[in-house]
Design a protein around this motif. Structure first.
Motif, PDB file in Angstrom:
ATOM      1  N   VAL B 105       0.835  -1.198   0.000  1.00  0.00           N
ATOM      2  CA  VAL B 105       0.000   0.000   0.000  1.00  0.00           C
ATOM      3  C   VAL B 105       0.871   1.250   0.000  1.00  0.00           C
ATOM      4  O   VAL B 105       0.636   2.197  -0.762  1.00  0.00           O
ATOM      5  N   VAL B 106       1.902   1.240   0.828  1.00  0.00           N
ATOM      6  CA  VAL B 106       2.759   2.418   0.900  1.00  0.00           C
ATOM      7  C   VAL B 106       3.543   2.588  -0.402  1.00  0.00           C
ATOM      8  O   VAL B 106       3.669   3.694  -0.916  1.00  0.00           O
ATOM      9  N   MET B 107       3.994   1.458  -0.951  1.00  0.00           N
ATOM     10  CA  MET B 107       4.771   1.528  -2.194  1.00  0.00           C
ATOM     11  C   MET B 107       3.950   2.177  -3.298  1.00  0.00           C
ATOM     12  O   MET B 107       4.431   3.033  -4.026  1.00  0.00           O
ATOM     13  N   SER B 108       2.727   1.735  -3.409  1.00  0.00           N
ATOM     14  CA  SER B 108       1.863   2.286  -4.447  1.00  0.00           C
ATOM     15  C   SER B 108       1.729   3.782  -4.284  1.00  0.00           C
ATOM     16  O   SER B 108       1.843   4.542  -5.250  1.00  0.00           O
ATOM     17  N   SER B 109       1.540   4.233  -3.062  1.00  0.00           N
ATOM     18  CA  SER B 109       1.316   5.673  -2.922  1.00  0.00           C
ATOM     19  C   SER B 109       2.623   6.449  -3.064  1.00  0.00           C
ATOM     20  O   SER B 109       2.608   7.573  -3.563  1.00  0.00           O
ATOM     21  N   SER B 249      -1.257  -3.863  13.980  1.00  0.00           N
ATOM     22  CA  SER B 249      -0.918  -2.985  15.090  1.00  0.00           C
ATOM     23  C   SER B 249       0.396  -2.282  14.768  1.00  0.00           C
ATOM     24  O   SER B 249       1.044  -2.572  13.766  1.00  0.00           O
ATOM     25  N   GLY B 250       0.775  -1.377  15.650  1.00  0.00           N
ATOM     26  CA  GLY B 250       2.069  -0.713  15.528  1.00  0.00           C
ATOM     27  C   GLY B 250       2.266  -0.025  14.198  1.00  0.00           C
ATOM     28  O   GLY B 250       1.357   0.574  13.636  1.00  0.00           O
ATOM     29  N   MET B 251       3.490  -0.122  13.682  1.00  0.00           N
ATOM     30  CA  MET B 251       3.833   0.630  12.480  1.00  0.00           C
ATOM     31  C   MET B 251       3.149   0.081  11.240  1.00  0.00           C
ATOM     32  O   MET B 251       2.928   0.796  10.284  1.00  0.00           O
ATOM     33  N   HIS B 252       2.804  -1.219  11.258  1.00  0.00           N
ATOM     34  CA  HIS B 252       2.059  -1.753  10.112  1.00  0.00           C
ATOM     35  C   HIS B 252       0.747  -1.012   9.948  1.00  0.00           C
ATOM     36  O   HIS B 252       0.367  -0.631   8.846  1.00  0.00           O
ATOM     37  N   PHE B 253       0.079  -0.798  11.055  1.00  0.00           N
ATOM     38  CA  PHE B 253      -1.136   0.019  11.003  1.00  0.00           C
ATOM     39  C   PHE B 253      -0.773   1.436  10.601  1.00  0.00           C
ATOM     40  O   PHE B 253      -1.472   2.081   9.828  1.00  0.00           O
ATOM     41  N   GLY B 254       0.360   1.901  11.115  1.00  0.00           N
ATOM     42  CA  GLY B 254       0.822   3.243  10.772  1.00  0.00           C
ATOM     43  C   GLY B 254       0.965   3.432   9.265  1.00  0.00           C
ATOM     44  O   GLY B 254       0.620   4.482   8.728  1.00  0.00           O
ATOM     45  N   PHE B 255       1.456   2.400   8.596  1.00  0.00           N
ATOM     46  CA  PHE B 255       1.598   2.491   7.133  1.00  0.00           C
ATOM     47  C   PHE B 255       0.250   2.712   6.463  1.00  0.00           C
ATOM     48  O   PHE B 255       0.109   3.546   5.568  1.00  0.00           O
ATOM     49  N   PHE B 256      -0.739   1.938   6.906  1.00  0.00           N
ATOM     50  CA  PHE B 256      -2.071   2.118   6.312  1.00  0.00           C
ATOM     51  C   PHE B 256      -2.585   3.522   6.585  1.00  0.00           C
ATOM     52  O   PHE B 256      -3.174   4.172   5.724  1.00  0.00           O
TER      53      PHE B 256
END
Lengths: 522, 358, 212
Positions: B105-109, B249-256
């Motif tokens: 998701v982050v890569m795409s954006s 949770s944590g940074m994974h959620f942060g990425f979203f």
């Protein structure tokens, strides 16, 4: 009101007669009873919605080991949940009932708590920390024809394991508390729903049996905390009726005004939460903003924001403050203008209308059969307002109209509440300038005992009819006290309303039915 | 207008004088990546802060006030917290895909972010298929969301992911049609060229009626692409607790969380590039002095000004509209937006062929 | 590096009740010396954690309504960094146990707590969550959530006023500020054990006993 005992053999026939020949179409409540030596039984309060005629009937079975009473849930739909409640608390089997499971307590609970011989010790029912195994089965019981009358458990699956099952709740933002829906889905469409209550069952009725009447008063506020005043009003009225206490005019005025203020408070919260459930968070905050202004007034008079402990037996706790009248008037003026704002930002939004119109329809006949009183019933065209049906306090002296809509969908349920805010303001405005001088509380005996007998009272709570039923044996505390929950009929009707609905509709329907879970579970 | 290519060529020449050409390109790539990621994160932080303040303003609240002056450091506190929060691994889930999803998701954006023309010459990727590339990169974010929902072994996540798939893929179509409308008008797919063509008037004025219609459709569809209210069904808070990222949770959620805000930024930036002239100042042909004055305002200010205006409009939608129901989402797209978009494209073609544009 | 007294912006340290608990915690933590760099990093992390405590949307009864009021326009806990309430326990840092916990709910609450990602904090809101409150005698009510999950801060009241909740949350912020993430001993006990000494938030002024 006289209680008629019906012999258990004639019971099904007589109940059918009441339902069809005498037109008793509204089953107000079923009250499970433990009459000790005489046996276990149930009291049924019936009402004819056309004439307003009330009767109370009861049946009793002497067999304490295996109490059997024929079911009435084919006559009144709401009986399905009421009878499950009685089974849960008293262990009475209702024969031919389609789904005889526990309603509030865990499946592995030992004993029936409201029986007089129930053992409350921790050793029997310790706090079980393992998760409850969810039984997806209905349990209709049948009685063997032979002399032994064995109970045959005929399990049927309610939800199959291969269906896509999701749990909405117990911890879920849209259930407004800890209610749990088990949904079987087909895509987004709801195929079946199974309701699990009891996550906030606090055993208030059992506790009350060992408390004195003034102590019980404190618990009524915590039933449905958004109609704290009305709940307490009902219990006070019931006790005053039983003891023959006449409250002063001033008390009546104060009580009526406070009831209506509480109703506005509740409806504002309804509006906020409905908007939040549909995703409009700003409207949620608007509702709370205006509710705070009201809470200021309540707090100044009663000392509490949410739980007010204001009504007492024979009057109210404290007199109104000197600037109460001015502040209430100011609030009424303020609130009238705000309705337009809610409409502009939320109600008239095209998405809101698409989400609510025609969704979650419940017909008038169903509303009566399921006993859905309050805003839900009135949105379906059933004039069920207790303030009009059986006027109490000052409601027969003030001029107000009962808000009735006819479509029975979410949109109408929403509008009933919005209109009732205005109607409540209208009632308050008639009373606020005429509060008579006098005592705010009459003197009562230091120890309150109710003479032997059965007493009931009901008021229009914020979300339906709230009833109190007391059976007294002349003691300081009641032999049995029963509160009619406003929310239980609403969730009983849930599976009917949800026909063909989607997950998102469940949220909209739940929001507009406006139940409060501690009131359902008690 | 100041041209950033002068700076970039200077750096390029400096590097080439220091080392062989291949190395120079590698160093440049690293530099650009670092700058792009830094900008990405900074914009995300600004956006999150803005969202909180805008939301608070709509709701008669104050928003963050205590952490730093006016709560300016609030988002930094959130970031620190999230960085060290435990990342939970889920039993009986596809742990590789579960971990991969947020990065997709982050890569795409980030890739889409790199296509944006911030000012004249300040653009990472610019080639003759720019618009096409932009659409391609922005649409594989949905893959990350689908994978996240599927690999979490959670039914709410699954429903959220399916909703998201259905919604984002359909609305991609409307976005494509709106972009095509602009491409028809301009005749180019290169993003820098698109902006250059708006030097006399922005496309929304040049293309008059069909362009304005395309702009409105783009805003609606773009809002749906970013999964924000009224199209926030994939993470519908009151229905699916947290939708496709329930288990993260944590940074994974942060990425979203960051990707959601950056997608909003990207949608707004593309809208401003395609319709409102990107970094091109407001020029009115004939008023030369006025145009000269406008030129004194740097391009990046124009670009960010327009973008944040559109972001503000989209936030306004977000905080006032209720959520749509799942069946209403495709209805709106397939029954209304796509037909209107197609007809609009036809009108635009006719306009261009007949020369009825400004 | 020494651990400093936890302060809240623009509120004097002395205004908070129960500073003794925190000071004893600090004393214990200061027994072991910490490197300056590590200490500075710890300070940064504690600053981040304490200013960004996102609460789980969890309410069982009356206190839940007051909790909603704290989030709404007049009280607005977003000001202090409790920006959003998260509906998924995975993303929440803090669970406000607002309301009665019954026998049926107890395993659910425990599960919710277990589902939360570290670091996690528990605030017991209202009489019911602290001790069973008015329903202490009931057959179906858990007498205090601290029997099943470790509680960090107690906020008494039935229900507590929003101000009390804000105060309780600030007390939690102060408690979060005296943790050691890197090395050193954390004041939070090992996994599975109850943490020592929760902070008590008192609504009544301390000298109430002297007056009556």
């Amino acid at each position: 009101m006289n209680l008629t005992f019906i012999d258990i053999k004639e019971f099904p026939k007589r109940m059918e007669e009441y339902r069809y020949s005498k037109g008793m179409d509204f089953l107000r409540d079923i009250i499970g009873m433990d009459w000790g030596e005489e046996g276990l039984g149930a009291i049924y309060i019936l009402e004819n919605t056309a004439t307003g005629e009330n009767i109370e009937v009861a049946t009793i079975t002497a067999n304490r080991e295996k109490p059997l009473i024929p079911t009435v849930c084919h006559l009144w739909n709401v009986a399905e949940l009421y009878e499950r409640e009685v089974y849960d608390f008293f262990g009475i089997y209702f024969t031919k009932h389609p789904d005889m499971r526990r309603l509030f307590l865990r499946n592995d609970w030992v004993g029936y708590p409201l029986r007089k011989d129930y053992d409350t010790s921790e050793a029997i029912n310790p706090i079980r920390m393992e998760n409850e195994v969810t039984e997806d089965v209905q349990r209709p019981y049948e009685i063997a024809e032979d002399a032994e009358q064995a109970i045959i458990d005929k399990q049927t699956n309610k939800i199959h394991g291969d269906q896509y099952i999701i749990n909405i709740g117990p911890q879920h933002p849209a259930t407004h508390g800890v209610l749990r829906f088990r949904l079987a889905l087909d895509g987004e469409e709801i195929k079946k729903i199974d309701i699990h209550c009891g996550y906030i069952h606090r055993g208030i009725e059992k506790m009350s049996e060992s408390l004195t009447y003034p102590q019980i008063l404190a618990l009524t506020d915590r039933l449905d905390y958004l109609s704290a005043h009305q709940n307490r009003h009902a219990l006070c009225m019931c006790i005053e009726k039983a003891m023959g206490i006449e409250v002063t005019d001033r008390t009546q005025y104060i009580r009526t005004i406070m009831d209506e203020l509480q109703r506005i408070d509740s409806h504002l919260l309804f509006l906020s939460c409905a908007a939040m459930d549909l995703g409009a968070i700003t409207t949620f905050i608007y509702g709370f903003r205006d509710r705070e202004k009201l809470l200021d007034i309540l707090e100044e008079v009663t000392g509490g924001r949410l739980i007010q402990n204001y009504n007492v037996i024979g009057g109210v706790q404290a007199d109104i403050t000197p600037d109460f009248v001015r502040k209430v008037k100011e609030f009424c003026q303020y609130q009238k203008g705000k309705i337009k704002e809610y409409n502009d930002v939320f109600t008239y939004n095209v998405i809101t209308q698409k989400r609510m119109k025609g969704v979650g329809v419940i017909s008038r006949a169903d509303a009566i059969s399921y006993g859905c009183t309050g805003g839900t019933g009135r949105a379906s065209g059933w004039a069920c307002d207790v303030r009009k049906r059986h006027p109490y306090a000052l409601y027969d002296k003030v001029d107000f109209k009962e808000i009735i809509y006819n479509n029975g969908d979410c949109y109408d349920r929403f509008w009933v509440r919005l209109d009732e805010i205005l109607e409540s303001i209208h009632i308050i405005e008639q009373l606020i300038d005429n509060i008579p001088e006098g005592e705010y509380k009459v003197k009562t005996k230091p120890i309150i005992r109710i003479p032997e007998g059965r007493y009931s009272a009901s008021v229009e709570g914020s979300r339906g009819e709230f009833g109190v039923y007391i059976e007294s044996r002349g003691e300081k505390s009641p032999y049995r006290i029963k509160f009619r929950p406003m929310g239980l009929p609403l969730i009983a009707a849930m599976h009917k309303i949800l026909k063909g609905a989607k997950v998102a509709d469940l949220i909209a329907i739940g929001a507009t039915l406006d139940y409060v879970i501690p009131d359902i579970d008690r | 207008m100041f041209d950033f290519t002068t700076i970039t060529t200077a750096i390029d020449q400096f590097l080439r004088s220091m080392m062989p050409a291949q190395f120079a390109i590698i160093v440049e790539c690293i530099l650009v990546a670092a700058c792009a990621l830094l900008a990405y994160v900074m914009f995300a932080i600004v956006m999150i802060f803005m969202e909180r303040k805008v939301c608070a303003a709509f709701q008669c609240r104050l928003g963050p006030m205590r952490v730093g002056p006016w709560g300016l450091l609030q988002v930094f506190a959130d970031v620190f917290k999230m960085l060290i929060k435990e990342i939970i691994s889920i039993n009986r889930s596809d742990s590789f895909l579960y971990r991969l999803a947020p990065y997709l998701v982050v890569m795409s954006s980030v890739l889409t972010f790199c296509c944006l023309p911030f000012a004249k010459g300040l653009q990472v990727l610019d080639f003759n298929m720019g618009v096409f590339f932009l659409m391609a990169t922005s649409s594989f974010g949905v893959l990350g969301i689908l994978l996240a929902g599927w690999s979490s072994n959670n039914k709410f996540s699954m429903i959220g992911a399916m909703r998201s798939g259905a919604q984002m893929i359909s609305y991609e179509l409307s976005i494509g049609l709106c972009m095509l409308t602009v491409v028809t008008l301009s005749g180019t797919m290169q993003i820098s060229e698109l902006v250059e063509q708006q030097h006399d008037a922005w496309f929304i004025f040049k293309g008059h009626l069909p362009a304005m219609l395309a702009f409105v459709i783009y805003l609606i569809a773009g809002n749906a692409e970013t999964n924000r209210a009224p199209f926030d069904l994939p993470e519908a808070e009151s229905e699916l607790t947290a939708g496709f990222h329930t288990e993260y949770s944590g940074m994974h959620f942060g990425f979203f969380y960051v990707a959601e805000f950056m997608n909003l930024f990207i949608v707004a930036a593309i809208a401003s590039t395609l319709f409102l002239g990107g970094w091109m100042p407001l020029h009115i042909s004939g008023f030369d002095t006025f145009n000269m004055v406008m030129d004194y305002i740097p391009g990046i200010v124009w670009f960010l000004g327009k973008t944040f205006f559109i972001i503000w409009v989209l936030m306004w939608f977000r905080w006032t509209f209720p959520r749509l129901r799942i069946d209403q989402v495709p209805t709106l797209e397939w029954k209304y937006l796509v037909p209107i978009g197609l007809v609009n494209l036809l009108i635009m073609t006719v306009c261009v062929v007949m020369g009825w544009t400004f | 590096m020494e651990m400093k007294k936890p302060t809240i912006k623009s509120i004097p340290y002395e205004e908070f009740k129960d500073n003794e608990t925190l000071e004893s915690l600090i004393k214990e933590l200061n027994k072991e010396r910490t490197n300056v760099v590590v200490g500075a990093l710890d300070d940064l992390i504690n600053w981040g954690r304490s200013n960004s405590l996102w609460s789980l949307t969890f309410a069982t009864s009356c206190c839940g309504i007051e909790f909603m009021a704290v989030g709404a326009a007049r009280y607005d806990f977003a000001r202090f960094g409790f920006e959003v309430t998260r509906n998924s326990p995975r993303q929440a840092d803090l669970i406000m146990v607002a309301g009665t916990i019954t026998h049926k709910m107890a395993p659910v609450l425990k599960r919710l707590y277990d589902q939360m990602a570290d670091p996690k904090y528990v605030v017991a809101v209202g009489g019911c969550a602290i001790s069973g409150g008015p329903f202490k005698g009931s057959y179906h009510v858990l007498n205090g959530v601290d029997k099943i999950i470790p509680v960090d801060v107690y906020i008494p009241g039935c229900p507590p006023r929003p101000e009390a909740m804000l105060y309780g949350m600030m007390q939690l912020q102060r408690k979060v500020k005296i943790e050691k993430y890197f090395g050193g001993k954390n004041h939070r006990a090992k996994k599975g054990e109850m943490p020592n000494e929760p902070i008590i938030v008192t609504n009544a002024p301390i000298d109430i006993n002297e007056n009556c």
